[in-house]
Design a protein around this motif. Sequence first.
Motif, PDB file in Angstrom:
ATOM      1  N   VAL A 193     -20.458 -12.060  15.148  1.00  4.69           N
ATOM      2  CA  VAL A 193     -21.339 -11.279  16.026  1.00  4.69           C
ATOM      3  C   VAL A 193     -22.497 -12.140  16.512  1.00  4.69           C
ATOM      4  O   VAL A 193     -22.889 -12.094  17.686  1.00  4.69           O
ATOM      5  N   GLU A 242     -17.218  -6.579  18.664  1.00  2.00           N
ATOM      6  CA  GLU A 242     -16.587  -5.986  17.488  1.00  2.00           C
ATOM      7  C   GLU A 242     -15.076  -5.841  17.663  1.00  2.00           C
ATOM      8  O   GLU A 242     -14.308  -6.108  16.743  1.00  2.00           O
ATOM      9  N   PHE A 253     -13.933  -5.810   8.187  1.00  3.32           N
ATOM     10  CA  PHE A 253     -14.904  -4.935   8.833  1.00  3.32           C
ATOM     11  C   PHE A 253     -15.913  -4.268   7.904  1.00  3.32           C
ATOM     12  O   PHE A 253     -16.919  -3.751   8.389  1.00  3.32           O
ATOM     13  N   LEU A 302     -19.484  -5.609   8.179  1.00  2.39           N
ATOM     14  CA  LEU A 302     -20.104  -5.291   9.466  1.00  2.39           C
ATOM     15  C   LEU A 302     -20.518  -3.821   9.529  1.00  2.39           C
ATOM     16  O   LEU A 302     -21.604  -3.484  10.017  1.00  2.39           O
ATOM     17  N   ASN A 346     -24.314  -2.566   9.972  1.00  2.00           N
ATOM     18  CA  ASN A 346     -24.729  -1.642  11.033  1.00  2.00           C
ATOM     19  C   ASN A 346     -25.367  -0.378  10.468  1.00  2.00           C
ATOM     20  O   ASN A 346     -26.129   0.299  11.160  1.00  2.00           O
ATOM     21  N   THR A 374     -13.620   0.980  14.596  1.00  2.53           N
ATOM     22  CA  THR A 374     -14.947   0.610  14.109  1.00  2.53           C
ATOM     23  C   THR A 374     -15.977   0.697  15.224  1.00  2.53           C
ATOM     24  O   THR A 374     -17.103   1.166  15.022  1.00  2.53           O
ATOM     25  N   ALA A 375     -15.597   0.205  16.408  1.00  3.30           N
ATOM     26  CA  ALA A 375     -16.526   0.252  17.535  1.00  3.30           C
ATOM     27  C   ALA A 375     -16.860   1.684  17.929  1.00  3.30           C
ATOM     28  O   ALA A 375     -17.983   1.978  18.354  1.00  3.30           O
TER      29      ALA A 375
END
Length: 405
Positions: free
Chosen positions: A39, A45, A234, A237, A241, A360-361
């Motif tokens: 990132v 992502e 993931f 991440l 987030n 995930t996004a």
Amino acid sequence: MIERWLGQLRSPEGRTSLFYFCFYMGNGAAASYLPIWLVQKGVLEDQIGYINAVPIILMIAINLIVGRIADRAKDWRQVIVVATAISGLAPLGLFFVSGFWGILVVYALTMVPLMAAGPVADAASLRLTRRRGSDFGFIRAWGTVGFMGLNAATGFLAAAWGAVVFLPIFAGVGLLRAAAALQLPRFRAEQSEAKSDAAPKARARLLDALKPWFVLAIVGAAMLYSCHYLLQGFAALIWKNAGMSEAVIGPLVAVSAFAEALMMFGFRRFASRFSARYLILAAALTMAARLAIMAFNPPVALLFLLQTLHAITFALGYLGTVNFIANWTSEDIAAEAQSFYVVVVQVVSAAALIGFGYLTAVAGAGAFLGGAALALAGAVCVIISLRLKSARREAGETPARLSAS
């Protein structure tokens, strides 16, 4: 005492343990910090899913070929050394590329030979320990110790200097891994060296092994294993987030590795009491529950508890799978049989990683529900396999009995 310790380190088991210790160091650094580093390099992502998936897709085409070459070689060691040498040098290219496409190419050049070496090393080490009466789980556990040590070290350094430390560590352990491969022992016994006319017979026996009940168990195990790719690619991440710092993310990953190591060190007790497929089933059901709870953003304390379930979802499932394959295949197709399982893992994981990148996004932690569904589907496959063929005497079956069943 020191001489005794050095003697154990020089033994075939000791040298193989050292290789596994180094082999998984890079994964330890990548588990927490690869997505964060990507990132920071400007990778989106959903593109992270492709970076993780492309090496897997490439391996689908060549994994069985690599396994077949390893089985035909005088010893499996030769393929392991060549593959780890390539994967050790390739990460140096990450210092000279930027952007999605450059990182994708170099990362694929790193991971493809590394993933090719994995099933060959597992098959070779398992056959070595069965012949010598030692414990494969104990040897493989040192890989988890290496993973855990590098994960903790990377977390400490990243907390101090940021994710910029990831690349030097990742490249450095690649070179260390290549050096460790050079000291591996010979895995095959003299009398079991590959013969020039062995390949056609070995190929026939692999085809004989691919009965519905056998393939279903492999597919179920692959679905379970691919869920760990989702966590590795993931989880860090998603947690980042959600507002967690690297100082928390590192220990979260380390706890799972610690639990995994404890299970592997003690696996021999489970191996003698339960069928390998029942171990896979228990791991898949546990993974479904683990991911379902993670999807609802549980508090950090509960996340730590869920991470300890890695002892069941990964260690128990992985060791159950490699033993299941070894129980039903002969030594002259050992690497190819393990590679077949990895191919199935890669097919499932490639699709899952790409899909999970989009989930995930869009949904954040809610994407874990997709992983829970995948693990549950794996459990169903294993249940059907058990219905098709009883597991009562699985550990005692021989390849000859398999072909007749």
